[in-house]
Design a protein around this motif. Structure first.
Motif, short mmCIF file in Angstrom:
data_model
loop_
_atom_site.label_atom_id
_atom_site.label_comp_id
_atom_site.label_asym_id
_atom_site.label_seq_id
_atom_site.Cartn_x
_atom_site.Cartn_y
_atom_site.Cartn_z
N LYS A 29 0.83 -1.21 0.00
CA LYS A 29 0.00 0.00 0.00
C LYS A 29 0.86 1.25 0.00
O LYS A 29 0.60 2.20 -0.73
N GLN A 34 2.71 1.70 -3.38
CA GLN A 34 1.67 2.07 -4.31
C GLN A 34 1.31 3.54 -4.24
O GLN A 34 1.32 4.24 -5.23
N VAL A 91 3.10 0.61 -10.42
CA VAL A 91 3.77 -0.45 -9.67
C VAL A 91 3.50 -1.82 -10.28
O VAL A 91 2.35 -2.22 -10.41
N MET A 111 -4.33 -8.20 12.99
CA MET A 111 -4.81 -9.26 13.86
C MET A 111 -4.41 -9.12 15.31
O MET A 111 -5.12 -9.60 16.20
N ASP A 156 -9.04 -2.24 -1.17
CA ASP A 156 -8.24 -2.11 0.03
C ASP A 156 -7.45 -3.37 0.33
O ASP A 156 -8.00 -4.37 0.80
N LEU A 157 -6.17 -3.29 0.09
CA LEU A 157 -5.31 -4.45 0.30
C LEU A 157 -5.29 -4.90 1.75
O LEU A 157 -4.92 -6.05 2.04
N ALA A 158 -5.64 -4.02 2.64
CA ALA A 158 -5.59 -4.38 4.06
C ALA A 158 -6.71 -5.36 4.41
O ALA A 158 -6.65 -6.03 5.44
N PRO A 166 -5.42 -9.78 -0.78
CA PRO A 166 -4.11 -10.32 -1.09
C PRO A 166 -4.19 -11.70 -1.76
O PRO A 166 -3.44 -11.99 -2.69
N VAL A 201 -5.06 -11.18 -5.31
CA VAL A 201 -3.91 -10.67 -6.03
C VAL A 201 -2.94 -11.80 -6.36
O VAL A 201 -2.41 -11.88 -7.46
N LYS A 202 -2.73 -12.66 -5.40
CA LYS A 202 -1.82 -13.79 -5.64
C LYS A 202 -2.27 -14.60 -6.85
O LYS A 202 -1.45 -14.97 -7.70
N LEU A 213 -0.63 -3.14 -10.17
CA LEU A 213 -1.57 -3.16 -9.05
C LEU A 213 -1.90 -1.75 -8.57
O LEU A 213 -1.02 -0.90 -8.46
N ALA A 214 -3.15 -1.52 -8.26
CA ALA A 214 -3.54 -0.25 -7.67
C ALA A 214 -4.56 -0.48 -6.58
O ALA A 214 -5.43 -1.34 -6.69
N ASP A 215 -4.42 0.29 -5.54
CA ASP A 215 -5.28 0.18 -4.36
C ASP A 215 -5.99 1.52 -4.25
O ASP A 215 -5.36 2.57 -4.20
N ASP A 257 -8.01 2.54 -1.87
CA ASP A 257 -8.28 2.99 -0.51
C ASP A 257 -9.77 3.28 -0.31
O ASP A 257 -10.13 4.20 0.43
N PHE A 270 -13.57 -5.73 11.46
CA PHE A 270 -13.63 -6.24 12.82
C PHE A 270 -14.54 -5.36 13.67
O PHE A 270 -15.44 -5.84 14.37
N LEU A 309 -14.13 -11.09 8.87
CA LEU A 309 -13.61 -10.05 9.74
C LEU A 309 -14.71 -9.61 10.71
O LEU A 309 -14.49 -9.47 11.92
N GLN A 364 -7.37 -16.30 6.53
CA GLN A 364 -6.38 -16.97 7.38
C GLN A 364 -6.77 -16.92 8.87
O GLN A 364 -6.76 -17.91 9.57
N MET A 365 -7.10 -15.71 9.28
CA MET A 365 -7.40 -15.47 10.68
C MET A 365 -8.49 -16.36 11.25
O MET A 365 -8.51 -16.63 12.45
#
Lengths: 329, 329
Positions: free
Chosen positions: A80, A83, A93, A270, B69-71, B76, B79-80, B95-97, B99, B216, B240, B269-270
């Motif tokens: 981010k 970017q 990017v 997390m 939002d990559l967060a 992610p 994207v992979k 890649l562009a984010d 936000d 969250f 989340l 993952q979480m």
DNA sequence: CGGAAGTCTGAAACCGATTGCAGAACTCTG
DNA sequence: CAGAGTTCTGCAATCGGTTTCAGACTTCCG
């Protein structure tokens, strides 16, 4: 079809060269001509063709970003930052994920290097000579790793470890465990070293639990060793591992932080969501991304004129729920 | 300096045209000449200059990927997938984010559209007419959203919701809560609709708790409403939020799954790391990325010849620790 | 053996910008 | 007012490939 420089030129009644100059070296052309050109460009919605420009200038307007694994929450933040900063400078990017595979990394580098003006490389475990060789042919900035005097952006692990140790000491801890990440990772080595120094200076005892994969599972795997070692506090290579520790410690019936204090490194999203929330050495990941782009662009501008090519970003201990006073029994 | 096609030509004793042909249309040149050319190219380490090629062919060899939002851990993974598949086809990923900012998104699109052959767009909340306008000028594939008959890759939310409802029903639940994400998000609407259908078909009662930010914190905010509504089970817009629910429910003294069952959507993952671990409708995010690239490249090859431009990926309920039999008191 | 068809190859135009060079127009200066 | 110096503009070359077109050379067949 997009407008070309010739159409703008015709529309403005000047030659293509003048259009080119009006746009990229405005003070070389007469103000009234310039105005006319700009208006024509505006009207036609002209935007220079990057390929054509790149062909003659030798620049692509792209920067490459290579990360080992986007699934590791550390990296999206970094991306981010990269970017955002790149866009400000009108660079695009090109992102690549190596999946922690050195062979893939080599391939990617070969391919990517030709399509970009410079590279930002996160390769915690790549071979040093490979990186040196690459640096000889491309402008590159390393992140989270130092290789000789190559341009890099790293975090001040030493200070982070000092803060963590000071915090534990203040809570009355005397023995602290270390749950290490990959042995070959630069930042792992850097952190162990820093921790050794910090604990020694504080007169505390350091017990190293070994090296584990830098994931949740790694933390789980380490937990039993930590318990057996009898420490009252433990610092993990990263938050993911610290969270794994937390999980396994709870399953073993231990109460964090009453029985044992846990500190992570990174400050991923997390860590604020676990219970207890995780005390951690916070890294400004997005800042690191921005700093890397900054440095890279500076190097591209004036390859030799950059004073400080090795940047170090501050770290900050974030005290949350996983640390408390040492038990005294 | 990298070798040019002319140097290869000289080295092989042929003309540049022949080199070009030997490399990109091999069957147009005599086998022995071709061999000679290839060897020369090999020896000189020749790789065609992309800018030059792009200038004449009009192609860049890049695809653009825009995410809000990559967060958000959903992206992610996506994207992979995009990344991996694109590389296989020798495309690079820009890649562009955005936000989550519509204005930034518009800007980015304008800039990016010129540097790529096609776009993959995750814009859950962008205006439909903007997207349509964009689609008129660029080849694009939407992810996680349908807009008319535009090419898209989405998940089979209907089936996912059916599975979730069936699971809850089997556990004896009769009343299920829904914790919604952004009202304007396409997949939120799709999921609510699917859930209404599924609960109606199962003869269960659905209580909608409202719309919350898809994070969250959103889950935390929703928890008290959920408790007050008296449901024995709840499904959240994403993992989340489900994790936020879990956290707040625990703090309110509820035991999951004894007092209430919780289901998320995404399988980030979480969700395998929380306690209890989260039952969730798993989405194959990486697959979605690959599918989007697949579709995009097919469209680039033959703009009209693609039979199925709206792909739907299966979903799979993953039963973990956060669901259990309904309390019967 | 002549001519048609087929196979390879090279010359040259071209993509769309940038830039060195030279000339035109204008401004100064003595 | 001549000549030197500025300022501005256009011509043309150039970047490194791809592609059209035409010609050279083979092969094949009647």
């Amino acid at each position: 079809m997009r407008a070309t420089i010739r159409e703008v030129a015709r529309d403005a009644g000047v030659s293509p060269s003048t259009v080119s100059r009006a746009l990229s070296m405005p003070d070389l052309v007469n103000p009234v001509t310039r105005e006319r050109v700009l208006r024509a460009a505006q009207r036609l919605g002209y935007e220079p063709n990057r390929a054509a420009r790149g062909l003659i200038t030798g620049r692509t307007g792209n920067v490459g970003l290579i990360v080992p694994d986007l699934a590791n929450p550390f990296f999206p933040s970094l991306v981010k930052g990269v970017q955002a900063k790149a866009r400000e400078a009108d660079y695009a990017v090109l992102l690549a994920d190596t999946d922690e595979d050195p062979a893939a990394e080599r391939d990617l580098l070969r391919v990517l290097a030709k399509q970009v003006d410079g590279l930002i490389l996160c390769s915690p475990r790549g071979r040093e000579e490979d990186i040196r060789a690459l640096a000889a042919t491309t402008t590159l900035v390393m992140v989270n790793r130092r290789v000789g005097k190559l341009p890099s952006v790293v975090f001040d692990n030493a200070d982070g470890m000092r803060q963590a140790v000071a915090h534990l000491q203040a809570l009355g801890h005397r023995r602290v465990g270390w749950v290490g990440g990959p042995r070959s990772s630069w930042s792992n080595r850097d952190r162990v070293r820093a921790l050794q120094t910090a604990t020694a200076a504080a007169g505390m005892e350091l017990l190293v639990a070994g090296n584990f994969p830098p994931q949740f599972e790694g933390g789980i795997a380490a937990a039993d060793l930590v318990i057996a070692s009898g420490v009252t506090s433990v610092i993990a290579y990263n938050d993911l591992m610290a969270l794994g520790l937390l999980d396994r410690l709870r399953n073993r019936g231990m109460d964090v932080p009453r029985d044992i204090s846990v500190i992570g490194i990174d400050d991923i999203q997390m860590s604020a969501m676990s219970s207890p929330t995780l005390t951690t050495v916070s890294l400004t990941k997005e800042q690191a991304g921005r700093a890397a782009v900054d440095l890279l662009l500076a190097l591209l501008e004036q390859p030799d004129g950059v004073r400080n090519v090795r940047r170090e970003l501050p770290t900050q201990l974030l005290v949350r729920g996983s640390t408390g006073v040492a038990r005294t029994d």
